[in-house]
Design a protein around this motif. Sequence first.
Motif, mmCIF file in Angstrom:
data_model
loop_
_atom_site.group_PDB
_atom_site.id
_atom_site.type_symbol
_atom_site.label_atom_id
_atom_site.label_comp_id
_atom_site.label_asym_id
_atom_site.label_seq_id
_atom_site.Cartn_x
_atom_site.Cartn_y
_atom_site.Cartn_z
ATOM 1 N N HIS A 194 0.843 -1.192 0.000
ATOM 2 C CA HIS A 194 0.000 0.000 0.000
ATOM 3 C C HIS A 194 0.883 1.248 0.000
ATOM 4 O O HIS A 194 1.833 1.344 0.762
ATOM 5 C CB HIS A 194 -0.928 0.014 1.221
ATOM 6 C CG HIS A 194 -1.637 1.326 1.364
ATOM 7 N ND1 HIS A 194 -2.673 1.700 0.522
ATOM 8 C CD2 HIS A 194 -1.424 2.380 2.197
ATOM 9 C CE1 HIS A 194 -3.075 2.929 0.856
ATOM 10 N NE2 HIS A 194 -2.332 3.352 1.870
ATOM 11 N N GLY B 58 2.340 1.460 -5.346
ATOM 12 C CA GLY B 58 2.423 0.017 -5.088
ATOM 13 C C GLY B 58 3.850 -0.467 -4.879
ATOM 14 O O GLY B 58 4.063 -1.609 -4.493
ATOM 15 N N ARG C 279 0.966 5.274 0.573
ATOM 16 C CA ARG C 279 0.230 6.447 1.062
ATOM 17 C C ARG C 279 0.609 7.652 0.196
ATOM 18 O O ARG C 279 1.799 7.948 0.045
ATOM 19 C CB ARG C 279 0.588 6.688 2.528
ATOM 20 C CG ARG C 279 -0.138 7.860 3.128
ATOM 21 C CD ARG C 279 0.187 8.002 4.613
ATOM 22 N NE ARG C 279 -0.187 9.315 5.077
ATOM 23 C CZ ARG C 279 0.307 9.909 6.145
ATOM 24 N NH1 ARG C 279 1.227 9.289 6.897
ATOM 25 N NH2 ARG C 279 -0.086 11.123 6.496
#
Length: 342
Positions: free
Chosen positions: A2, A161, A4
């Motif tokens: 993930h 990613g 941010r």
Amino acid sequence: MHTRIVSVPDEKSIADAAKLLENGGLVAFPTETVYGLGGNGLDAASAAKIYSAKGRPSDNPLILHLSSAEEAEKYAYTCPTYYKLAMAFMPGPLTVILKKKPIVPLCTTGGLETVAVRVPAHSVARALLAHCDFPVAAPSANISGRPSPTRLEHVIEDMAGKVDMILGGGECEIGVESTIVSIDGEHLTLLRPGAITPEMLAPFCASVCLDPSLERPLTKGETPLAPGMKYKHYAPRADVILLQGSEEEVLSFMKAEYQKQGVGILCSEKQKQSLGGENVMSYGAELCDEARTLFACLREFDHREDVRIIYAPQPRRDGIGLAVYNRLAKAAGFTVKNVKEQ
Ligand code: TXA
Ligand code: MG
């Protein structure tokens, strides 16, 4: 993984980013030249992660980003010429090659005994570096071989990613990567042209010479002084061809070609006005506009799948024009078409 994404970083998100770097994570951040892909420059594992996220060969050394010119003392052996350059151009788009101290891992320098240092001027980069008590190693935040990212959306395109966090900071003001120089006493060698031009460097040294590979293709077995300059860089999907000839000759060649199937044109605003056409892209009126928008234009052509060949008038080589010429010539693999012969 993930990622941010913070388009407008505040104090809290910048502190979070510094923490991620400290713990071995990767954070992409804006600089005044292009966006960088940062990791802890003293940590060999972080360097390995950077190479893997970019898909970059690990013999290509990384630049250490510092919060001040004096901080270089911790990581490298400085000299009086370094401080003359630092006084004039740091913070700013200048990278200097120095002999490294043992604290810098060879993974960061691609196995070299020298290290590249730079003090970026962008406010987000400076805020991030102020939170770090280690140097931030950062190559440009593109997938290896693609044009360097100058806008947040480019970084997201290439790095979402693959990194822990991406900090935004608007469009990069300069748009081409920093000038790189190496120092020998009072003599400088230009390894990569950028916004700090040879003319600007001249008053602070005895001489500036250019690595010959900046203006022509490498011959077999030859290596450039900056290892990264040997790779096919800045390459869009279409073939780029530079056009050489008088202004009129170049314009009439482009007039004959621009409407053909598969053809794209990258030219000045003035030339665009006299052509029109869907795949004719302008990268501005002045040399500094060309530098700022060059990579975004090359990326935009990548989104136009019908464009298979891009013609671009050969840029002027004075001032920051040398950097624009160098990047475009490399994107073209130094293919030049002399339109006088038409
Ligand atoms: O503007 C910039 O410099 C950007 C931003 C993010 O700061 N960074 C950047 O990094 O362009 P990168 O990794 O894409 O390009 C660094 C260049 C490569 O060509 C590399 O070979 C060269 O710097 N370089 C780094 N350390 C070197 C060294 N010790 N000796 C010679 N060349 C070196
Ligand atoms: Mg790069």
